[in-house]
Design a protein around this motif. Structure first.
Motif, PDB file in Angstrom:
ATOM      1  N   SER A  57       0.752  -1.002  -0.289  1.00 17.02           N
ATOM      2  CA  SER A  57      -0.194  -0.011  -0.102  1.00 17.02           C
ATOM      3  C   SER A  57       1.271   1.715  -0.151  1.00 17.02           C
ATOM      4  N   ASN A  58       2.027   1.007   0.724  1.00 13.43           N
ATOM      5  CA  ASN A  58       2.578   2.170   1.075  1.00 13.43           C
ATOM      6  C   ASN A  58       3.527   2.563  -0.204  1.00 13.43           C
ATOM      7  N   TYR A  59       4.162   1.854  -1.177  1.00 11.95           N
ATOM      8  CA  TYR A  59       4.517   2.031  -1.966  1.00 11.95           C
ATOM      9  C   TYR A  59       3.937   2.307  -2.835  1.00 11.95           C
ATOM     10  N   VAL A  60       2.969   1.388  -3.279  1.00  8.28           N
ATOM     11  CA  VAL A  60       2.189   1.854  -4.344  1.00  8.28           C
ATOM     12  C   VAL A  60       1.608   3.842  -4.364  1.00  8.28           C
ATOM     13  N   MET A  61       1.146   4.037  -3.678  1.00 11.58           N
ATOM     14  CA  MET A  61       1.583   5.952  -2.901  1.00 11.58           C
ATOM     15  C   MET A  61       2.316   6.525  -3.181  1.00 11.58           C
ATOM     16  N   GLU A  62       3.752   6.263  -3.004  1.00 14.02           N
ATOM     17  CA  GLU A  62       5.169   6.767  -3.821  1.00 14.02           C
ATOM     18  C   GLU A  62       5.125   6.096  -4.589  1.00 14.02           C
ATOM     19  N   ASN A  63       4.417   5.483  -5.942  1.00 18.73           N
ATOM     20  CA  ASN A  63       5.514   4.622  -6.606  1.00 18.73           C
ATOM     21  C   ASN A  63       4.255   4.160  -8.053  1.00 18.73           C
ATOM     22  N   GLN A  64       3.838   4.810  -8.675  1.00 12.45           N
ATOM     23  CA  GLN A  64       2.513   4.619  -9.216  1.00 12.45           C
ATOM     24  C   GLN A  64       2.517   4.431 -10.669  1.00 12.45           C
ATOM     25  N   ARG A  65       3.639   3.969 -11.119  1.00 13.03           N
ATOM     26  CA  ARG A  65       3.872   3.088 -11.909  1.00 13.03           C
ATOM     27  C   ARG A  65       5.104   1.996 -11.647  1.00 13.03           C
ATOM     28  N   PHE A  66       4.695   0.767 -11.484  1.00 17.36           N
ATOM     29  CA  PHE A  66       6.248  -0.463 -11.494  1.00 17.36           C
ATOM     30  C   PHE A  66       4.824  -1.528 -11.782  1.00 17.36           C
ATOM     31  N   ILE A  67       6.336  -2.472 -11.938  1.00 18.21           N
ATOM     32  CA  ILE A  67       5.675  -4.177 -11.706  1.00 18.21           C
ATOM     33  C   ILE A  67       6.182  -4.805 -10.842  1.00 18.21           C
ATOM     34  N   CYS A 133       3.304 -18.135 -10.465  1.00 17.58           N
ATOM     35  CA  CYS A 133       4.410 -16.606 -10.330  1.00 17.58           C
ATOM     36  C   CYS A 133       3.391 -15.595 -11.266  1.00 17.58           C
ATOM     37  N   SER A 134       3.228 -14.474 -10.824  1.00 17.56           N
ATOM     38  CA  SER A 134       2.101 -13.531 -11.492  1.00 17.56           C
ATOM     39  C   SER A 134       3.051 -12.655 -12.024  1.00 17.56           C
ATOM     40  N   LEU A 135       2.588 -11.380 -12.629  1.00 16.62           N
ATOM     41  CA  LEU A 135       3.075  -9.947 -12.666  1.00 16.62           C
ATOM     42  C   LEU A 135       1.877  -9.291 -12.713  1.00 16.62           C
ATOM     43  N   TYR A 136       2.405  -8.658 -12.157  1.00 13.67           N
ATOM     44  CA  TYR A 136       0.843  -7.307 -12.012  1.00 13.67           C
ATOM     45  C   TYR A 136       1.750  -6.054 -12.730  1.00 13.67           C
ATOM     46  N   LEU A 137       1.253  -5.339 -13.659  1.00 14.13           N
ATOM     47  CA  LEU A 137       1.516  -4.435 -14.331  1.00 14.13           C
ATOM     48  C   LEU A 137       1.002  -3.381 -13.502  1.00 14.13           C
ATOM     49  N   PHE A 138       1.326  -2.001 -13.267  1.00  8.55           N
ATOM     50  CA  PHE A 138       0.586  -1.286 -12.339  1.00  8.55           C
ATOM     51  C   PHE A 138       0.928   0.505 -12.993  1.00  8.55           C
ATOM     52  N   ASP A 139       0.810   0.896 -13.370  1.00  7.11           N
ATOM     53  CA  ASP A 139      -0.094   2.401 -14.205  1.00  7.11           C
ATOM     54  C   ASP A 139      -1.119   3.695 -13.066  1.00  7.11           C
ATOM     55  N   GLY A 140      -0.358   4.268 -12.762  1.00  9.94           N
ATOM     56  CA  GLY A 140      -1.638   5.130 -12.435  1.00  9.94           C
ATOM     57  C   GLY A 140      -1.983   4.625 -11.230  1.00  9.94           C
ATOM     58  N   GLY A 141      -0.572   3.838  -9.819  1.00  9.79           N
ATOM     59  CA  GLY A 141      -1.408   3.070  -9.124  1.00  9.79           C
ATOM     60  C   GLY A 141      -2.237   2.051  -9.034  1.00  9.79           C
ATOM     61  N   LYS A 142      -2.526   1.308 -10.382  1.00  8.40           N
ATOM     62  CA  LYS A 142      -3.757   0.695 -10.411  1.00  8.40           C
ATOM     63  C   LYS A 142      -3.008  -0.324 -11.831  1.00  8.40           C
ATOM     64  N   ILE A 143      -3.284  -1.604 -11.174  1.00 10.50           N
ATOM     65  CA  ILE A 143      -3.430  -3.331 -11.950  1.00 10.50           C
ATOM     66  C   ILE A 143      -4.484  -2.648 -12.843  1.00 10.50           C
ATOM     67  N   THR A 144      -3.199  -2.481 -14.357  1.00 13.66           N
ATOM     68  CA  THR A 144      -3.646  -2.525 -15.754  1.00 13.66           C
ATOM     69  C   THR A 144      -3.172  -3.477 -16.882  1.00 13.66           C
ATOM     70  N   LEU A 145      -2.147  -4.243 -15.744  1.00 15.46           N
ATOM     71  CA  LEU A 145      -3.022  -5.415 -16.666  1.00 15.46           C
ATOM     72  C   LEU A 145      -1.440  -7.187 -15.403  1.00 15.46           C
ATOM     73  N   VAL A 146      -2.104  -7.668 -16.418  1.00 15.69           N
ATOM     74  CA  VAL A 146      -2.226  -8.975 -15.395  1.00 15.69           C
ATOM     75  C   VAL A 146      -1.683 -10.642 -15.607  1.00 15.69           C
ATOM     76  N   LEU A 147      -0.669 -10.831 -15.903  1.00 15.65           N
ATOM     77  CA  LEU A 147      -0.499 -12.371 -16.639  1.00 15.65           C
ATOM     78  C   LEU A 147       0.054 -13.166 -15.549  1.00 15.65           C
ATOM     79  N   ASN A 148      -0.228 -13.943 -15.575  1.00 13.91           N
ATOM     80  CA  ASN A 148      -0.701 -15.812 -14.244  1.00 13.91           C
ATOM     81  C   ASN A 148      -0.166 -16.486 -14.493  1.00 13.91           C
ATOM     82  N   ASP A 149       0.180 -16.751 -14.307  1.00 14.50           N
ATOM     83  CA  ASP A 149       1.186 -18.492 -14.672  1.00 14.50           C
ATOM     84  C   ASP A 149       2.315 -17.834 -15.567  1.00 14.50           C
TER      85      ASP A 149
END
Length: 170
Positions: A57-67, A133-149
């Motif tokens: 939660s803290n990381y999402v508030m500080e960094n809006q775009r990450f994987i 294992c999953s990848l969650y791509l965040f943009d603007g503090g929201k998940i915009t793409l989910v890659l499962n397995d």
């Protein structure tokens, strides 16, 4: 005439023999320890920062775009994938944009409840499910793409997906 071999030559031979044996056992123990360490931990921690469930939660508030990459550090089935993915992160210079979360010991229900709160839409929320294992791509503090397995994806496909995600910001 018989040539006599000095005692010091035998002593030197014994010392060389003992040092060699000790060195071989030391290298063997080092190798076994290294293998056990990597069997229990992900190689992803060498190229990315590790994050805990409570810190998201803290990381999402500080960094809006990450994987966010989540997996078990003890899952031996994904070790080869993680080695390749680690090289992809280095190649794309994403060391600061990718976070790793070890799912060992994490309450899965709480994690998925938390992560669904960051979904961009109902469609994204429905894509968030249990996977090795999953990848969650965040943009603007929201998940915009989910890659499962994600371990079943080819590295080239992942590279294309991540590059297109990076281009969205350009």
């Amino acid at each position: 005439m018989e040539k006599k071999i000095p005692l010091k030559n035998y002593i030197i031979l014994v010392i060389i023999f003992l040092v060699t044996i000790i060195a071989v056992f030391y290298m063997r123990d080092w190798y076994i320890t290294t293998k056990e360490y990597y069997a229990q931990n992900s190689v992803m921690t060498k190229v990315t920062r590790e994050i805990k469930n409570e810190e998201i939660s803290n990381y999402v508030m500080e960094n809006q775009r990450f994987i966010l990459y989540v997996s078990s550090g003890q899952d031996s089935n994904i070790k080869d994938f993680e080695d390749e993915f680690k090289e992809l992160i280095k190649k794309l210079d994403l060391n600061d944009d990718v976070l790793y979360m070890n799912m060992d010991g994490v309450n899965m229900d709480n994690f998925y409840k938390l992560i669904k709160g960051y979904s961009d839409s109902k469609k994204i929320e429905n894509q968030i499910s249990t996977s090795n294992c999953s990848l969650y791509l965040f943009d603007g503090g929201k998940i915009t793409l989910v890659l499962n397995d994600v371990s079943s994806y080819s590295i080239k496909r992942l590279e294309n997906i991540i590059e297109s995600w990076m281009m969205e910001d350009a």
